[in-house]
Write a protein that holds these residues in place. Sequence first.
Motif, PDB file in Angstrom:
ATOM      1  N   GLN A  33       0.850  -1.199   0.000  1.00 29.54           N
ATOM      2  CA  GLN A  33       0.000   0.000   0.000  1.00 29.54           C
ATOM      3  C   GLN A  33       0.884   1.247   0.000  1.00 29.54           C
ATOM      4  N   ASN A  45      -5.184   6.580   2.201  1.00 30.73           N
ATOM      5  CA  ASN A  45      -4.873   5.515   1.232  1.00 30.73           C
ATOM      6  C   ASN A  45      -4.771   6.083  -0.177  1.00 30.73           C
ATOM      7  N   TYR A  48      -3.628   0.472  -3.345  1.00 29.25           N
ATOM      8  CA  TYR A  48      -3.407  -0.900  -2.897  1.00 29.25           C
ATOM      9  C   TYR A  48      -2.898  -1.625  -4.125  1.00 29.25           C
TER      10      TYR A  48
ATOM     11  N   ARG B  31     -10.981  -7.107  11.276  1.00 33.73           N
ATOM     12  CA  ARG B  31      -9.577  -7.048  11.679  1.00 33.73           C
ATOM     13  C   ARG B  31      -9.244  -5.642  12.163  1.00 33.73           C
ATOM     14  N   TYR B  33      -5.977  -3.236  13.966  1.00 31.85           N
ATOM     15  CA  TYR B  33      -4.541  -3.152  14.217  1.00 31.85           C
ATOM     16  C   TYR B  33      -4.228  -1.883  15.008  1.00 31.85           C
ATOM     17  N   PHE B  45       4.129  -1.659  13.872  1.00 36.62           N
ATOM     18  CA  PHE B  45       3.056  -2.534  14.328  1.00 36.62           C
ATOM     19  C   PHE B  45       3.173  -2.810  15.817  1.00 36.62           C
ATOM     20  N   TYR B  48      -2.616  -6.920  16.914  1.00 38.08           N
ATOM     21  CA  TYR B  48      -3.638  -7.213  15.910  1.00 38.08           C
ATOM     22  C   TYR B  48      -4.765  -8.038  16.535  1.00 38.08           C
ATOM     23  N   LEU B  55      -4.402 -11.819  18.256  1.00 36.02           N
ATOM     24  CA  LEU B  55      -3.664 -12.906  17.633  1.00 36.02           C
ATOM     25  C   LEU B  55      -2.172 -12.658  17.515  1.00 36.02           C
ATOM     26  N   GLU B  56      -1.750 -11.407  17.602  1.00 28.02           N
ATOM     27  CA  GLU B  56      -0.326 -11.146  17.473  1.00 28.02           C
ATOM     28  C   GLU B  56       0.033  -9.892  18.246  1.00 28.02           C
ATOM     29  N   ARG B  97     -10.424  -8.788   5.349  1.00 31.17           N
ATOM     30  CA  ARG B  97      -9.716  -9.575   4.344  1.00 31.17           C
ATOM     31  C   ARG B  97     -10.723 -10.237   3.397  1.00 31.17           C
ATOM     32  N   MET B 100      -7.142 -12.682  -1.038  1.00 31.34           N
ATOM     33  CA  MET B 100      -5.777 -12.206  -0.797  1.00 31.34           C
ATOM     34  C   MET B 100      -5.750 -10.722  -0.410  1.00 31.34           C
ATOM     35  N   ARG B 101      -6.843 -10.025  -0.642  1.00 28.88           N
ATOM     36  CA  ARG B 101      -6.859  -8.583  -0.425  1.00 28.88           C
ATOM     37  C   ARG B 101      -7.062  -8.270   1.050  1.00 28.88           C
ATOM     38  N   ASN B 102      -6.208  -7.384   1.583  1.00 34.11           N
ATOM     39  CA  ASN B 102      -6.300  -6.997   2.986  1.00 34.11           C
ATOM     40  C   ASN B 102      -5.894  -5.538   3.105  1.00 34.11           C
ATOM     41  N   GLU B 103      -6.691  -4.635   2.528  1.00 31.96           N
ATOM     42  CA  GLU B 103      -6.358  -3.226   2.536  1.00 31.96           C
ATOM     43  C   GLU B 103      -6.725  -2.615   3.872  1.00 31.96           C
ATOM     44  N   GLN B 104      -5.760  -1.966   4.491  1.00 30.60           N
ATOM     45  CA  GLN B 104      -5.975  -1.366   5.804  1.00 30.60           C
ATOM     46  C   GLN B 104      -6.299   0.108   5.661  1.00 30.60           C
ATOM     47  N   TYR B 105      -7.226   0.564   6.523  1.00 29.17           N
ATOM     48  CA  TYR B 105      -7.645   1.957   6.574  1.00 29.17           C
ATOM     49  C   TYR B 105      -7.355   2.474   7.976  1.00 29.17           C
ATOM     50  N   PHE B 106      -6.750   3.661   8.025  1.00 26.75           N
ATOM     51  CA  PHE B 106      -6.276   4.192   9.294  1.00 26.75           C
ATOM     52  C   PHE B 106      -7.185   5.292   9.843  1.00 26.75           C
TER      53      PHE B 106
END
Lengths: 113, 115
Positions: A33, A45, A48, B31, B33, B45, B48, B55-56, B97, B100-106
Amino acid sequence: GIQVEQSPPDLILQEGANSTLRCNFSDSVNNLQWFHQNPWGQLINLFYIPSGTKQNGRLSATTVATERYSLLYISSSQTTDSGVYFCAVERYAGGTSYGKLTFGQGTILTVHP
Amino acid sequence: DTGVSQDPRHKITKRGQNVTFRCDPISEHNRLYWYRQTLGQGPEFLTYFQNEAQLEKSRLLSDRFSAERPKGSFSTLEIQRTEQGDSAMYLCASSARQGMRNEQYFGPGTRLTVT
């Protein structure tokens, strides 16, 4: 862990100029990203783009995953483009990934009128 | 979709005090983070959650830090006995997710200053 390097660290442009920002990463990634961080700290963003090329207005990005780099192009820059640009990658570990992003150090872009 | 929100936006505290931050993710995102960003650096990081399960955790997350997401919706990050080195921007992100796509938004972040 994976290393992400961005270049250049600083970039100063006159309004209307074009620029290319680069992101190199040390291992294969499954996601990538690009973000723009505004002066208030908000990460916005941009793309991606785990592979291929995308365009959004004056911005475009290309990721060549096999060669482990991505490029962000800014054309006809405007003063509002100023800020910090981050590249961030996600790498699978052992067949599973919780999706954490590893960020580069960023490129500080300043566009003068 | 109102985006990721964080509260408070700014927090000034004295060394040794406890602080708690809240993050509300995008509603359909399972998800969540937490990241920390210090001056001149990229975000790093911290931890999560997938739904309510943590989980992490990063090694950056010392014993003074604890995070929860009790009902799989909002999350809290607590820092006990704050130190000056905890001064940073604390960022929350969410994603959903899809394959395969896992775009994160902040979110906008919480800026912590420890005096």
